[in-house]
Design an enzyme around this catalytic site. Structure first.
Site, PDB file in Angstrom:
ATOM      1  N   VAL A   1       3.827   7.888  12.579  1.00 56.59           N
ATOM      2  CA  VAL A   1       2.832   8.489  13.396  1.00 56.59           C
ATOM      3  C   VAL A   1       1.841   9.373  12.625  1.00 56.59           C
ATOM      4  O   VAL A   1       2.128  10.453  12.185  1.00 56.59           O
ATOM      5  CB  VAL A   1       3.558   9.240  14.670  1.00 56.59           C
ATOM      6  CG1 VAL A   1       2.491   9.850  15.325  1.00 56.59           C
ATOM      7  CG2 VAL A   1       4.587   8.744  15.051  1.00 56.59           C
TER       8      VAL A   1
ATOM      9  N   THR B   1       0.842  -1.302   0.089  1.00 60.86           N
ATOM     10  CA  THR B   1      -0.184   0.007   0.042  1.00 60.86           C
ATOM     11  C   THR B   1       0.846   1.187   0.014  1.00 60.86           C
ATOM     12  O   THR B   1       0.704   2.173  -0.709  1.00 60.86           O
ATOM     13  CB  THR B   1      -0.920  -0.009   1.210  1.00 60.86           C
ATOM     14  OG1 THR B   1      -1.807  -1.137   1.225  1.00 60.86           O
ATOM     15  CG2 THR B   1      -1.837   1.076   1.408  1.00 60.86           C
ATOM     16  N   VAL B   2       1.613   1.573   0.939  1.00 57.19           N
ATOM     17  CA  VAL B   2       2.650   2.559   1.088  1.00 57.19           C
ATOM     18  C   VAL B   2       3.644   2.707  -0.023  1.00 57.19           C
ATOM     19  O   VAL B   2       3.718   3.667  -0.575  1.00 57.19           O
ATOM     20  CB  VAL B   2       3.040   2.712   2.589  1.00 57.19           C
ATOM     21  CG1 VAL B   2       3.866   4.099   2.688  1.00 57.19           C
ATOM     22  CG2 VAL B   2       1.904   2.641   3.619  1.00 57.19           C
TER      23      VAL B   2
ATOM     24  N   ASP C   1      -1.526  -0.623  17.948  1.00 59.55           N
ATOM     25  CA  ASP C   1      -1.064   0.118  16.895  1.00 59.55           C
ATOM     26  C   ASP C   1      -0.878   1.763  17.431  1.00 59.55           C
ATOM     27  O   ASP C   1       0.277   2.302  17.330  1.00 59.55           O
ATOM     28  CB  ASP C   1      -1.979   0.137  15.600  1.00 59.55           C
ATOM     29  CG  ASP C   1      -1.382   0.990  14.777  1.00 59.55           C
ATOM     30  OD1 ASP C   1      -0.709   0.892  14.042  1.00 59.55           O
ATOM     31  OD2 ASP C   1      -2.202   2.095  14.554  1.00 59.55           O
TER      32      ASP C   1
ATOM     33  N   LYS D   1       2.471   4.554  18.364  1.00 62.32           N
ATOM     34  CA  LYS D   1       2.637   5.695  17.793  1.00 62.32           C
ATOM     35  C   LYS D   1       2.700   6.533  18.846  1.00 62.32           C
ATOM     36  O   LYS D   1       3.613   7.714  18.741  1.00 62.32           O
ATOM     37  CB  LYS D   1       1.435   6.229  16.899  1.00 62.32           C
ATOM     38  CG  LYS D   1       1.186   5.278  15.552  1.00 62.32           C
ATOM     39  CD  LYS D   1      -0.103   5.595  14.956  1.00 62.32           C
ATOM     40  CE  LYS D   1      -0.306   4.562  13.730  1.00 62.32           C
ATOM     41  NZ  LYS D   1      -1.837   4.599  13.358  1.00 62.32           N
TER      42      LYS D   1
ATOM     43  N   LYS E   1       6.103   2.005  12.444  1.00 59.05           N
ATOM     44  CA  LYS E   1       5.931   2.147  13.858  1.00 59.05           C
ATOM     45  C   LYS E   1       6.223   1.190  14.961  1.00 59.05           C
ATOM     46  O   LYS E   1       6.736   1.241  15.966  1.00 59.05           O
ATOM     47  CB  LYS E   1       4.706   2.769  14.316  1.00 59.05           C
ATOM     48  CG  LYS E   1       3.270   1.868  13.738  1.00 59.05           C
ATOM     49  CD  LYS E   1       2.570   2.503  12.626  1.00 59.05           C
ATOM     50  CE  LYS E   1       1.491   1.781  12.090  1.00 59.05           C
ATOM     51  NZ  LYS E   1       0.882   2.232  10.955  1.00 59.05           N
TER      52      LYS E   1
ATOM     53  N   GLU F   1      -8.433  -4.972   9.251  1.00 61.52           N
ATOM     54  CA  GLU F   1      -7.796  -6.118   8.805  1.00 61.52           C
ATOM     55  C   GLU F   1      -8.485  -7.394   9.124  1.00 61.52           C
ATOM     56  O   GLU F   1      -9.293  -7.368  10.221  1.00 61.52           O
ATOM     57  CB  GLU F   1      -6.210  -6.095   9.714  1.00 61.52           C
ATOM     58  CG  GLU F   1      -5.236  -5.037   9.430  1.00 61.52           C
ATOM     59  CD  GLU F   1      -4.415  -4.985   8.202  1.00 61.52           C
ATOM     60  OE1 GLU F   1      -4.350  -6.012   7.586  1.00 61.52           O
ATOM     61  OE2 GLU F   1      -4.093  -3.936   8.060  1.00 61.52           O
TER      62      GLU F   1
ATOM     63  N   GLU G   1       8.492  10.064   9.922  1.00 58.49           N
ATOM     64  CA  GLU G   1       7.333  11.065   9.915  1.00 58.49           C
ATOM     65  C   GLU G   1       5.976  10.064   9.646  1.00 58.49           C
ATOM     66  O   GLU G   1       4.801  10.404  10.500  1.00 58.49           O
ATOM     67  CB  GLU G   1       7.286  12.119   8.707  1.00 58.49           C
ATOM     68  CG  GLU G   1       5.999  13.042   8.939  1.00 58.49           C
ATOM     69  CD  GLU G   1       6.088  13.792  10.363  1.00 58.49           C
ATOM     70  OE1 GLU G   1       7.033  14.588  10.550  1.00 58.49           O
ATOM     71  OE2 GLU G   1       5.080  13.751  11.079  1.00 58.49           O
TER      72      GLU G   1
HETATM   73  N1  LIG Z   1      -1.127   1.155   4.847  1.00 59.05           N
HETATM   74  C1  LIG Z   1      -1.217   2.316   5.923  1.00 59.05           C
HETATM   75  O1  LIG Z   1      -2.046   3.032   5.435  1.00 59.05           O
HETATM   76  C2  LIG Z   1       0.104   2.618   6.447  1.00 59.05           C
HETATM   77  C3  LIG Z   1       0.078   3.753   7.201  1.00 59.05           C
HETATM   78  C4  LIG Z   1       1.274   4.230   8.055  1.00 59.05           C
HETATM   79  C5  LIG Z   1       2.175   3.496   8.217  1.00 59.05           C
HETATM   80  N2  LIG Z   1       2.183   2.179   7.673  1.00 59.05           N
HETATM   81  C6  LIG Z   1       3.396   1.266   7.908  1.00 59.05           C
HETATM   82  O2  LIG Z   1       4.140   1.312   6.651  1.00 59.05           O
HETATM   83  C7  LIG Z   1       4.648   0.083   6.360  1.00 59.05           C
HETATM   84  C8  LIG Z   1       4.096  -0.727   5.129  1.00 59.05           C
HETATM   85  O3  LIG Z   1       2.625  -1.091   5.281  1.00 59.05           O
HETATM   86  P1  LIG Z   1       1.774  -1.438   3.962  1.00 59.05           P
HETATM   87  O4  LIG Z   1       0.202  -1.092   4.450  1.00 59.05           O
HETATM   88  O5  LIG Z   1       2.215  -0.880   2.836  1.00 59.05           O
HETATM   89  O6  LIG Z   1       2.194  -2.870   3.773  1.00 59.05           O
HETATM   90  P2  LIG Z   1       1.572  -3.778   2.775  1.00 59.05           P
HETATM   91  O7  LIG Z   1       0.603  -3.637   1.953  1.00 59.05           O
HETATM   92  O8  LIG Z   1       1.464  -5.175   3.456  1.00 59.05           O
HETATM   93  O9  LIG Z   1       3.095  -4.175   2.007  1.00 59.05           O
HETATM   94  C9  LIG Z   1       4.096  -4.685   2.696  1.00 59.05           C
HETATM   95  C10 LIG Z   1       5.226  -5.118   1.410  1.00 59.05           C
HETATM   96  O10 LIG Z   1       6.367  -5.468   2.013  1.00 59.05           O
HETATM   97  C11 LIG Z   1       6.627  -6.460   0.814  1.00 59.05           C
HETATM   98  N3  LIG Z   1       7.606  -7.572   1.639  1.00 59.05           N
HETATM   99  C12 LIG Z   1       7.017  -8.442   2.710  1.00 59.05           C
HETATM  100  N4  LIG Z   1       8.071  -9.241   2.802  1.00 59.05           N
HETATM  101  C13 LIG Z   1       9.255  -8.898   2.249  1.00 59.05           C
HETATM  102  C14 LIG Z   1      10.465  -9.526   2.090  1.00 59.05           C
HETATM  103  N5  LIG Z   1      10.801 -10.484   2.970  1.00 59.05           N
HETATM  104  N6  LIG Z   1      11.500  -8.655   1.424  1.00 59.05           N
HETATM  105  C15 LIG Z   1      10.869  -7.656   0.644  1.00 59.05           C
HETATM  106  N7  LIG Z   1       9.595  -7.083   0.711  1.00 59.05           N
HETATM  107  C16 LIG Z   1       8.719  -7.729   1.296  1.00 59.05           C
HETATM  108  C17 LIG Z   1       5.685  -7.047   0.362  1.00 59.05           C
HETATM  109  O11 LIG Z   1       5.878  -7.819  -0.830  1.00 59.05           O
HETATM  110  P3  LIG Z   1       4.719  -8.158  -1.650  1.00 59.05           P
HETATM  111  O12 LIG Z   1       3.925  -7.086  -2.556  1.00 59.05           O
HETATM  112  O13 LIG Z   1       5.462  -8.881  -2.951  1.00 59.05           O
HETATM  113  O14 LIG Z   1       3.808  -9.309  -1.003  1.00 59.05           O
HETATM  114  C18 LIG Z   1       4.807  -5.690   0.257  1.00 59.05           C
HETATM  115  O15 LIG Z   1       5.060  -5.033  -0.861  1.00 59.05           O
HETATM  116  C19 LIG Z   1       4.191  -0.710   7.787  1.00 59.05           C
HETATM  117  O16 LIG Z   1       5.237  -0.786   8.818  1.00 59.05           O
HETATM  118  C20 LIG Z   1       3.109  -0.169   8.092  1.00 59.05           C
HETATM  119  O17 LIG Z   1       2.864  -0.095   9.581  1.00 59.05           O
HETATM  120  C21 LIG Z   1       1.119   1.734   6.779  1.00 59.05           C
END
Ligand SMILES: NC(=O)c1ccc[n+]([C@@H]2O[C@H](COP(=O)([O-])OP(=O)(O)OC[C@H]3O[C@@H](n4cnc5c(N)ncnc54)[C@H](OP(=O)(O)O)[C@@H]3O)[C@@H](O)[C@H]2O)c1
Length: 430
Positions: free
Chosen positions: A134, A14-15, A203, A207, A107, A192, A131
Site C-alpha cells: 500500500v 524491480t522490487v 490498482d 490498495k 496488493k 505499463e 507494508e
Molecule cells: N514496481 C513497483 O514499484 C512496486 C511497488 C509496490 C508494489 N509492487 C508489487 O511488487 C511485486 C513485484 O513487482 P515488480 O515491479 O518488482 O515486478 P517485476 O519487475 O515484473 O518482477 C517480477 C519478478 O518475478 C519473477 N517471476 C515471474 N514469474 C516467476 C516464477 N514463476 N517463479 C519465480 N520468479 C518469477 C520475474 O523473474 P525474471 O526477472 O526472471 O523475469 C521477476 O524477477 C508485485 O506484486 C507488485 O504489485 C511493485
C-alpha cells in the site's frame, strides 16, 4: 547475538532487486537495528541468465520458487513476483504452511486473499507483512496499526496510484489531453504497456481494500470497492477545475457510514486548500482522520525499487525483532464482515459539465431538472458565447445524495439542447 534471520527471496525484478541492494548496502545499519544479521540464503526468479546488476554472489539460486518457499532453514519468504493467483499465491501458501514468515508487496494477492492468508499465518504463529503493498515507501499501515491505534478512524483517503497522479498532473501542466499524456508516460516508463490496471483504478482499489481493512477492522472486501478510472477526464475538465479552485485527483476513500462501509476509487475535485491537491507527479499520499488525533497526512514515493524495498525491509526488521501488531491490526478472527454502503446512498457535492446549445431557455431547463430532484446548485459557469452553437456549462452542487444526482442527470441527458452525456466528478470535502 541472535542467529541471523534467514531470508528466501522470490522475484528479482524491480522490487526484488531493490531489496537485494538495500540488504547489501545497509547491512550494518540493519544488523544494529535488528540485533542480528539479515541474511539472504536463497533467491528465485524466472530467467537465471538475465543480467540483474545486483550482487547475488554466494546466494543459491532456485529455479522453482514454490520449492524454495518450503526449504528447511529459511525463516522468512519474501514474495515479489506479483499477481493475485498462480506462482505468487503458491509461494505464499507454501511458506505459511511450513511455518515461515512471509513478506510481500503483492496488493493484488492480498486484495483477493488477504483475510484467508492472515488466518493461515496466525494459525501457524508467523507474520504476514505487506507494508510495501500500500503506497510503496509510505509506512501508512504501520502508522495505522501502531501510532494511530488509539483512535477510531473516521476516514482514510489517498492518492494511491502514481501513474494516474502523474498523468493528471501532466495534463494540468501542459493542457494536453489524456491520450497524449498517457502515451508519453508509457515512453518514460511511468505507465505499463497495458496500463488498464492503473488508469482504470484497479490498482488503487486493491490498495484501498487493504487500507480500509487495517483502518476499520473489517475483512478485506475488494469486490465491494466502487471503482472508476481516469480515461474520461478531459483537458477541459482540468481547466474548469482550476477555475473553480480544485485539482482533479484519482482518490481512494473509505469510511464507515450508517449504511455500512463505503469504499470508493474515482476521480475527485480536491479543493486547493487540501494538502492532497498539491501532491504531484508520481508521488502518493494518504490522509487519515482519527477521532482524537485529527488529520494526519503522509506523502512519499508510492512505487519504484528503492522506496518499495524500504517498506519490504521494514517488515523484515519487525520479524527479526519479533515486534509488530497482527497483519490487519486485529486478529483475523476479529475482523468484521460489514454491510456495503451503496454508492446510491453516498452523500457529497458534485461537479457537472454539460455541452449545450447556446440558446435562451437552456439554463432554465437544466435548473428545473435539479430542482425537481431536490439537488441544490452552488455555482454555475459558462465559458464563452456562441449563439446557436455548442458551449460548455459547468456547475457545482451542495451536498446531495448520489441517487438524486443521477436522476437529475438522467433528466438533463434527455433534453434536446444537451449534446453530450453529462460529465460528473464528485467533489471531495478534504
Ligand atoms: N514496481 C513497483 O514499484 C512496486 C511497488 C509496490 C508494489 N509492487 C508489487 O511488487 C511485486 C513485484 O513487482 P515488480 O515491479 O518488482 O515486478 P517485476 O519487475 O515484473 O518482477 C517480477 C519478478 O518475478 C519473477 N517471476 C515471474 N514469474 C516467476 C516464477 N514463476 N517463479 C519465480 N520468479 C518469477 C520475474 O523473474 P525474471 O526477472 O526472471 O523475469 C521477476 O524477477 C508485485 O506484486 C507488485 O504489485 C511493485
Amino acid at each position: 547475538m541472535k542467529p541471523p534471520l534467514k531470508i528466501a527471496l522470490a522475484g528479482l525484478g524491480t522490487v526484488g532487486a531493490g531489496v537485494v541492494s538495500l540488504l547489501r548496502r545497509n547491512a550494518a545499519l540493519l544488523e544494529r537495528h535488528a540485533g542480528r544479521k539479515l541474511e539472504l540464503v536463497a533467491v528465485s526468479a524466472r530467467d537465471r541468465s538475465r543480467e540483474r546488476l545486483i550482487d547475488l554472489k554466494g546466494v543459491p539460486w532456485h529455479d522453482d520458487a514454490v520449492a524454495m518457499a518450503a526449504l528447511p532453514g529459511v525463516d522468512v519468504v519474501v514474495e515479489l513476483i506479483g499477481g493475485s493467483d498462480g506462482v505468487a499465491r503458491q509461494v505464499v501458501a507454501t511458506a505459511l504452511e511450513r511455518g515461515k514468515h512471509v513478506v510481500t508487496a503483492n496488493k493484488a494477492l492480498l486484495a483477493h486473499h488477504g483475510t484467508e492468508l492472515a488466518r493461515r499465518a496466525e494459525a501457524k504463529g508467523v507474520a504476514l507483512g505487506f507494508e510495501a503493498a500500500v503506497a510503496g515507501g509510505i509506512p501508512i499501515l504501520k502508522a495505522l496499526r501502531e501510532g494511530l491505534a488509539a483512535n477510531h478512524i473516521l476516514r482514510v483517503c489517498g492518492i494511491l496510484n502514481g501513474t494516474c497522479n502523474y498523468i493528471l498532473s501532466q495534463m494540468r501542466d501542459s493542457g494536453r489531453d489524456f491520450a497524449a499524456v498517457l502515451a508519453e508516460a508509457q515512453n518514460l516508463g511511468y505507465a505499463e504497456a497495458d496500463p488498464s490496471f492503473d488508469i482504470d483504478g484497479v490498482d488503487a482499489a486493491h490498495k484501498l481494500a487493504l487500507l480500509a481493512a487495517v483502518a476499520f477492522g473489517n475483512v478485506v472486501d475488494f469486490a465491494a470497492v466502487h471503482v472508476e478510472g481516469i480515461r474520461h477526464i478531459s483537458a477541459l475538465d482540468i481547466a474548469f477545475a482550476q477555475d473553480l479552485g480544485y485539482r482533479i485527483k484519482l482518490l481512494g476513500l473509505a469510511r464507515l457510514t450508517q449504511h455500512g462501509i463505503e469504499q470508493r476509487v474515482h476521480p475527485c475535485m480536491v479543493p486547493l486548500s487540501a494538502p492532497l491537491a498539491h501532491v504531484e507527479g508520481v508521488f502518493n499520499a494518504v490522509m487519515v482522520e482519527g477521532d482524537f488525533v485529527g488529520r494526519v497526512t503522509l506523502e512519499g514515493r508510492g512505487a519504484g525499487a528503492d522506496p518499495t524495498a524500504s517498506a519490504v525491509v521494514a517488515d523484515l526488521l519487525d520479524i527479526a525483532t519479533s515486534r509488530g501488531a497482527p497483519s490487519f491490526a486485529l486478529p483475523a478472527a476479529a475482523l468484521q464482515e460489514r454491510p456495503v454502503s451503496p454508492m446510491a446512498r453516498h452523500c457529497g457535492a458534485f461537479y457537472v459539465r454539460l455541452m449545450v446549445v447556446d440558446r435562451p431557455g437552456v439554463i432554465a431547463d437544466i435548473t428545473a431538472a435539479f430542482r425537481d430532484e431536490a439537488v441544490s446548485m452552488e455555482q454555475m459557469l459558462q465559458r464563452g458565447r456562441a449563439p446557436g452553437e455548442a458551449v460548455p456549462i459547468v456547475l457545482t452542487t451542495h451536498d446531495t445524495e448520489e441517487a438524486a444526482m443521477m436522476r437529475a442527470l438522467d433528466r438533463i441527458k434527455a433534453l434536446d439542447t444537451v449534446l453530450e452525456p453529462p460529465r460528473m466528478i464528485r467533489v471531495e470535502n478534504l
